[in-house]
Design a protein around this motif. Structure first.
Motif, PDB file in Angstrom:
ATOM      1  N   MET A  32       0.843  -1.184   0.000  1.00  0.00           N
ATOM      2  CA  MET A  32       0.000   0.000   0.000  1.00  0.00           C
ATOM      3  C   MET A  32       0.884   1.242   0.000  1.00  0.00           C
ATOM      4  N   PHE A  33       0.371   2.316  -0.593  1.00  0.00           N
ATOM      5  CA  PHE A  33       1.184   3.497  -0.850  1.00  0.00           C
ATOM      6  C   PHE A  33       0.388   4.762  -0.537  1.00  0.00           C
ATOM      7  N   TRP A  34       1.093   5.797  -0.134  1.00  0.00           N
ATOM      8  CA  TRP A  34       0.517   7.138  -0.040  1.00  0.00           C
ATOM      9  C   TRP A  34       1.342   8.086  -0.905  1.00  0.00           C
ATOM     10  N   TYR A  35       0.628   8.815  -1.779  1.00  0.00           N
ATOM     11  CA  TYR A  35       1.237   9.817  -2.638  1.00  0.00           C
ATOM     12  C   TYR A  35       0.578  11.161  -2.372  1.00  0.00           C
ATOM     13  N   ARG A  36       1.300  12.223  -2.716  1.00  0.00           N
ATOM     14  CA  ARG A  36       0.629  13.490  -2.872  1.00  0.00           C
ATOM     15  C   ARG A  36       0.777  13.929  -4.318  1.00  0.00           C
ATOM     16  N   GLN A  37      -0.290  14.572  -4.792  1.00  0.00           N
ATOM     17  CA  GLN A  37      -0.354  14.961  -6.201  1.00  0.00           C
ATOM     18  C   GLN A  37      -0.488  16.475  -6.258  1.00  0.00           C
ATOM     19  N   ASP A  38       0.493  17.123  -6.858  1.00  0.00           N
ATOM     20  CA  ASP A  38       0.490  18.575  -6.981  1.00  0.00           C
ATOM     21  C   ASP A  38       0.711  18.961  -8.434  1.00  0.00           C
ATOM     22  N   PRO A  39       0.024  20.001  -8.912  1.00  0.00           N
ATOM     23  CA  PRO A  39       0.180  20.422 -10.315  1.00  0.00           C
ATOM     24  C   PRO A  39       1.643  20.719 -10.639  1.00  0.00           C
ATOM     25  N   GLY A  40       2.105  20.164 -11.752  1.00  0.00           N
ATOM     26  CA  GLY A  40       3.469  20.406 -12.183  1.00  0.00           C
ATOM     27  C   GLY A  40       4.516  19.547 -11.498  1.00  0.00           C
ATOM     28  N   LEU A  41       4.110  18.863 -10.444  1.00  0.00           N
ATOM     29  CA  LEU A  41       5.065  18.008  -9.713  1.00  0.00           C
ATOM     30  C   LEU A  41       4.716  16.534  -9.834  1.00  0.00           C
ATOM     31  N   GLY A  42       3.563  16.218 -10.388  1.00  0.00           N
ATOM     32  CA  GLY A  42       3.170  14.827 -10.558  1.00  0.00           C
ATOM     33  C   GLY A  42       2.850  14.157  -9.239  1.00  0.00           C
ATOM     34  N   LEU A  43       3.076  12.846  -9.190  1.00  0.00           N
ATOM     35  CA  LEU A  43       2.850  12.067  -7.972  1.00  0.00           C
ATOM     36  C   LEU A  43       4.174  11.864  -7.259  1.00  0.00           C
ATOM     37  N   ARG A  44       4.168  12.172  -5.999  1.00  0.00           N
ATOM     38  CA  ARG A  44       5.366  11.960  -5.193  1.00  0.00           C
ATOM     39  C   ARG A  44       5.037  11.025  -4.044  1.00  0.00           C
ATOM     40  N   LEU A  45       5.869  10.004  -3.892  1.00  0.00           N
ATOM     41  CA  LEU A  45       5.626   8.967  -2.884  1.00  0.00           C
ATOM     42  C   LEU A  45       6.027   9.468  -1.503  1.00  0.00           C
ATOM     43  N   ILE A  46       5.086   9.352  -0.562  1.00  0.00           N
ATOM     44  CA  ILE A  46       5.345   9.799   0.803  1.00  0.00           C
ATOM     45  C   ILE A  46       5.867   8.624   1.636  1.00  0.00           C
ATOM     46  N   TYR A  47       5.069   7.575   1.708  1.00  0.00           N
ATOM     47  CA  TYR A  47       5.410   6.354   2.439  1.00  0.00           C
ATOM     48  C   TYR A  47       4.768   5.175   1.721  1.00  0.00           C
ATOM     49  N   PHE A  48       5.332   3.996   1.958  1.00  0.00           N
ATOM     50  CA  PHE A  48       4.669   2.792   1.515  1.00  0.00           C
ATOM     51  C   PHE A  48       4.849   1.690   2.553  1.00  0.00           C
ATOM     52  N   SER A  49       4.046   0.656   2.391  1.00  0.00           N
ATOM     53  CA  SER A  49       4.091  -0.462   3.326  1.00  0.00           C
ATOM     54  C   SER A  49       3.968  -1.750   2.528  1.00  0.00           C
TER      55      SER A  49
END
Lengths: 112, 111
Positions: A32-49
């Motif tokens: 399982m994964f958590w991303y944040r999605q911001d315009p111009g920055l795409g998806l960035r991985l915060i943490y995963f398990s």
């Protein structure tokens, strides 16, 4: 069909609050994964398990923590919310890293 | 380190025109490559993966190892193709698997 459910579509919190974002999946996926999605920055991985009680830092873990007490649930925690954490947060699951990821609808979080 | 580059933030074409969304990658091993799509107000979803070698909604993507590219193509764009498209690469780094996304290309198909 894989179902990934995020607890809130929209959330508004204040600076300094502790914020919990919940994600539940029904497919028995290990990862399982958590991303944040911001315009111009795409998806960035915060943490995963990759298993219960196991967690790994992604690319931008600062200011966040996670919890995986049960296989189907993966929580993202903002210990002390700040305005630069205003973003869209996406949860995803996968059977394996080289397999397709299945995403939730996202939580649009605003920190005032 | 793994890296995925989508050089165009925005791409605008007319309905019926061909469309190509570019994706270049940097990876020393054998990559697994994916295209994900997010339509307005919908969740991010898999469009296709290189290993399947299939066409989805008229889109195809061929892995070119020589040019380290995985461009997404469709011969005749439709208005319903308007969406955000992300290229992603899965590969081993530092002993563990990692999935890296590009920054995305927003495709607009005009009538």
């Amino acid at each position: 069909d894989v179902k990934v459910t995020q607890s809130s579509r929209y959330l508004v919190k204040r600076t300094g609050e502790k914020v919990f974002l919940e994600c539940v999946q029904d497919m028995d996926h290990e990862n399982m994964f958590w991303y944040r999605q911001d315009p111009g920055l795409g998806l960035r991985l915060i943490y995963f398990s990759y298993d219960v009680k196991m967690k790994e830092k992604g690319d931008i873990p600062e200011g966040y923590s996670v919890s995986r007490e049960k296989k189907e649930r993966f929580s993202l925690i903002l210990e002390s919310a700040s305005t630069n954490q205003t973003s869209m947060y996406l949860c995803a699951t996968a059977w394996a890293f080289n397999q397709p990821q299945h995403f939730g609808d996202g939580t649009r979080l605003s920190i005032l | 380190a793994q890296r995925v580059t989508q050089p165009e933030k925005l791409l605008s074409v007319f309905k019926g025109a061909p469309v190509e969304l570019k994706c270049n990658y940097s990876y020393s091993g054998s990559p697994e490559l994916f295209w994900y799509v997010q339509y307005s107000r919908q969740r991010l979803q898999l469009l296709l993966r290189h290993i399947s070698r299939e066409s989805i909604k008229g889109f195809t993507a061929d892995l070119n190892k020589g040019e380290t590219s995985f461009h997404l193509k469709k011969p005749f764009a439709q208005e319903e193709d308007s969406a955000m498209y992300y290229c992603a690469l899965s590969g081993e780094q530092g002993g563990s698997e990692k999935l890296v996304f590009g920054k995305g290309t927003k495709l607009t198909v005009n009538p």
